[in-house]
Motif scaffolding. Structure first.
Motif, PDB file in Angstrom:
ATOM      1  N   GLU A  54       7.871  28.071 -26.471  1.00 30.48           N
ATOM      2  CA  GLU A  54       8.412  29.301 -27.044  1.00 30.48           C
ATOM      3  C   GLU A  54       7.527  29.792 -28.185  1.00 30.48           C
ATOM      4  N   GLU A  55       7.075  28.838 -28.977  1.00 32.27           N
ATOM      5  CA  GLU A  55       6.182  29.180 -30.087  1.00 32.27           C
ATOM      6  C   GLU A  55       4.889  29.799 -29.536  1.00 32.27           C
ATOM      7  N   GLU A  57       4.596  31.413 -26.742  1.00 34.81           N
ATOM      8  CA  GLU A  57       4.912  32.757 -26.262  1.00 34.81           C
ATOM      9  C   GLU A  57       4.840  33.758 -27.415  1.00 34.81           C
ATOM     10  N   MET A  58       5.419  33.362 -28.545  1.00 39.22           N
ATOM     11  CA  MET A  58       5.402  34.242 -29.719  1.00 39.22           C
ATOM     12  C   MET A  58       3.968  34.476 -30.198  1.00 39.22           C
ATOM     13  N   THR A  59       3.167  33.441 -30.114  1.00 37.65           N
ATOM     14  CA  THR A  59       1.777  33.557 -30.548  1.00 37.65           C
ATOM     15  C   THR A  59       1.011  34.555 -29.672  1.00 37.65           C
TER      16      THR A  59
END
Lengths: 320, 457
Positions: A54-55, A57-59
């Motif tokens: 998820e991290e 994806e945010m990146t």
């Protein structure tokens, strides 16, 4: 063996090293951020768990790849992780790079083989992305490769656009066909193509006025220019390059859609990559439109235009 | 096209109908949708995180009101939060106690500084000021020439100066700026707008230069000119410019496109300074004070009906519209002549596509935005051509238009008899609809039907 960063740099070219250095420097700013983030993610994630993905994806979103593209990439990585094909961060990085590269490379159109000169290249895009500057640099690029080139000043709208292109023409020793400000862009295109045909010029670079893709009338003008070109040279324009500012966000997709509709875009030039912007929108555009990135602009100098290489772009994006 | 936030929230809340309060669980999906919507609108990731946290805190524990659906309730919270961040203190200008007031334009390449400098000068002129323009962009080819042409077109004063083939560099930039200020004082100009070269925020040499320019001129306003289409990088450039120059505000350009403009939130967030103006077109007067509520509507994908109304007020002939309304609603009904007038008025507002896009995609206008791509603009021209081919008598007494007249009208307008028939049918329907408007509710449905009829053939 030096990994060429952005494509087919000529090994004998004395400038190749400095270009390479400049490209490194330019891309490293882009890289730092994503790379930094990625390292954080990877350091945390000895096992690739949901939080890490998820991290990640945010990146990707923070690099302007957009939600849809980032979600798709992450979903693919998740699939791999489920099947236990990703054991550590290094593998995740490699896989991520391959994903981005694969997106950039899908259905890459081969450059058109031009039956008889001139090859016609039209530069299109919204206001302020760097069409005039790129036109000038592109002319120099062809000149440096022993080709004859002609610039066509078809931005008759913006104040002093013609004068601006003229300076670039002088810098690269390329002649320019012009009309007065406010003149008909199709008329000056007609003149330029006639001249190029007579002189057997190799390449004609057509600088058009910046226009927002939402202005129906102005977009129709591009279509008309295309038809004008076809009247003189049946398979022209051979390339229609959408000049895209690397700082552009998600609106870049809409630009690519609508410019393709009216002007038949065949490729992208990603400009201002020497800033901190990541140009991730190009990945989103490639995913939806299968448009290849042809060149990268990395500065205001005559030689600050480089052929684009997706492998190198994806790799350098993820290098720490 | 984009699904807007409220549609997404409706999905997220489909299981929540007036039951209890907004809780951590039932908010989770909604918050995710909000986050995605903001990211798709190019609001910076970190800004989004902070915003979503605020929204969560405000939403949690709120009773689900019976008057508002959970969706509406959450939308309201989101809207309020965004409007608060963007603030109301826009378009306020700091003038110097002793003129000239100096305004420094700063920004990246291609953000629109030169065009904006011209628009700002025109705006100041309209407000009774006497601005002077100067370009100290000695780097980009023909940049100074560009400002000269812009100044000429709006009849503004410009200090052209002379580069005397001096090498482009900080010394030349400073000399031009100094001379321009002196010139402004001598010629009695009360404001000096300084257009600078576009520069990257990481170009230390050029950032030093603009810092020196600030020290030299001590400007009252330092405006950051930013492209509304900017993505995630907006925070980085804005922050760097702000650190170096202490910006006093932002001008958001190219707002006439379809960018969501999330950069406005990001820039406001990192600089703490208001977005003061926005550029809305290529013409010198396409420049207006920034309206936070409208941009919030755009960011959330809810249309920009305020801009549409303003545009209408600006371009439409009010007297004619009122007369039309009176006629249309009264017993006589409106004639084809009146109808043509109205068509012409609508055309002044811009393309049908652009009008439809400004409508909110929820509520009574649901579905209209999506139709924008399907409307055939030429249809309007054909309708006008048909009416143009009628005699004045026919326009005022449509009932006399017989078969042979129809044939003549079709030939005259380059259309077919079917098209003429269709127009007359639609006209008759509309007349009836307007007369029966008091019955309510009908208008909107019929108007939709009309538009469907306008779709491409």
């Amino acid at each position: 063996m030096i990994q060429t960063l952005f494509g087919s740099l000529n090994e004998e070219d004395p400038q190749s090293l400095s270009i390479l250095d400049r490209m490194r420097k330019a891309v490293s700013r882009t890289r730092d951020n994503l790379g930094e983030h990625l390292d954080n993610v990877l350091a945390m994630a000895r096992a690739i768990d949901e939080t890490a993905l998820e991290e990640l994806e945010m990146t990707l979103i923070a690099s302007d790849l957009g939600v849809a593209t980032a979600t798709e990439i992450t979903a693919n990585l998740r699939e791999h992780a489920k099947r236990q094909q990703i054991r550590d961060g290094a593998e995740l990085r490699e896989l991520l790079k391959d994903q981005i590269r694969a997106i950039l490379d899908q259905n890459t159109r081969k450059p058109v083989v031009v039956s008889a000169p001139p090859e016609v290249i039209m530069m299109v895009g919204v206001n302020g992305t760097g069409k005039t500057t790129t036109s000038g640099k592109l002319a120099a690029w062809y000149r440096a490769r022993g080709k004859t080139a002609l610039l066509c000043a078809a931005d008759t709208f913006r104040a002093a656009a013609i004068e601006q292109l003229e300076v670039w023409g002088q810098r690269s020793g390329v002649e320019m066909i012009r009309t007065k400000q406010g003149g008909d862009p199709s008329a000056v295109l007609f003149d330029a193509l006639q001249a190029a045909k007579t002189r057997q010029t190799d390449v004609v670079i057509v600088d058009t006025a910046g226009r927002l893709h939402t202005k129906t009338g102005l977009m129709a003008e591009l279509d008309k220019m295309r038809r004008t070109a076809q009247r003189i040279i049946p398979d022209a324009p051979h390339e229609v390059l959408l000049v895209l500012d690397a700082t552009t966000g998600q609106n870049g997709l809409q630009q690519a859609r609508l410019f393709t509709e009216s002007a038949g875009v065949t490729g992208i030039v990603l400009t201002k990559l020497d800033g901190t912007a990541k140009g991730g929108i190009a990945v989103a555009i490639a995913r939806e439109m299968q448009l290849p990135v042809r060149f990268a602009g990395i500065g205001e100098g005559l030689n600050d235009l480089l052929p684009f290489d997706s492998e190198a772009f994806a790799r350098s994006l993820l290098e720490a | 096209m984009f699904e807007n936030l409220s549609e997404k929230l409706q999905r997220a809340f489909k299981n929540l109908r007036g039951q209890g309060s907004l809780t951590e669980e039932n908010m989770q999906e909604a918050l995710r949708e909000i986050r995605v919507a903001l990211l798709e609108a190019d609001v910076n990731l970190n800004v989004v995180k902070e915003l979503v946290e605020h929204i969560r805190a405000r939403a949690l524990g709120q009773e689900v009101m019976t008057s508002l659906s959970p969706t509406e309730q959450v939308i309201k919270i989101v809207r309020d939060e965004l409007v608060t961040i963007l603030g109301k203190d826009t378009a306020r200008f700091q003038f110097a106690s002793r003129p000239p007031t100096v305004i420094l334009m700063a920004g990246l390449q291609g953000s629109g500084k030169t065009t904006t400098a011209g628009k700002l000068a025109a705006w100041l002129q309209k407000g009774g000021h006497r601005p002077m323009l100067v370009s100290v962009d000695v780097y980009r080819p023909a940049a100074r020439e560009q400002l000269r042409v812009v100044a000429q077109s709006i009849k503004a004063n410009i200090y052209e100066g002379d580069t005397k083939s001096e090498t482009a560099g900080t010394a030349l930039v400073e000399r031009l700026a100094r001379e321009a200020r002196r010139e402004a004082v001598i010629t009695g100009c009360d404001t000096l707008i300084v257009d600078t070269a576009g520069r990257l925020h990481i170009d230390s040499e050029l950032m030093d230069e603009i810092a020196k320019l600030k020290a030299l001129l001590s400007p009252q306003e330092i405006l950051f000119v930013a492209d509304a289409m900017t993505g995630q990088d907006a925070v980085r450039s804005a922050e760097a410019f702000h650190q170096r120059l202490a910006l006093t505000g932002t001008v958001l350009t190219k707002m006439d496109g379809d960018a969501r403009g999330g950069a406005a939130l990001s820039i406001r967030h990192v600089t703490g300074q208001p977005v003061k103006f926005m550029g809305t077109g290529e013409k010198p007067d396409a420049f207006e004070p920034f309206h936070p509520d409208r941009v919030v509507g755009r960011i959330l994908g809810m249309g920009d009906i305020m801009s549409l109304i303003e545009r209408a007020e600006d371009k439409l002939d009010k007297r004619k519209s009122e007369e039309f309304a009176r006629k249309a609603l009264s017993g006589d009904g409106f004639s084809l002549e009146d109808f043509r007038d109205q068509l012409r008025q609508i055309k002044k507002l811009g393309s049908m596509e652009s009008i439809l896009k400004m409508l909110p995609s929820v509520g009574p206008f649901a579905g209209m935005q999506q139709m924008a791509g399907q409307v055939d603009e030429k249809q309007f021209n054909r309708v006008e051509a048909i009416i143009n081919s009628m005699t004045p008598k026919e326009r005022n007494h449509h009932e006399i238009i017989s078969g042979s007249r129809r044939k003549r009208i079709a030939a005259g307008s380059g259309t077919t008899v079917q098209e003429v028939n269709q127009l007359l049918r639609q006209y008759a329907q509309m007349r009836k609809m307007f007369k029966g408007i008091g019955k309510g509710g009908l208008l909107q449905r019929r108007a939709m039907g009309m538009l469907t009829g306008m779709k491409g053939r």
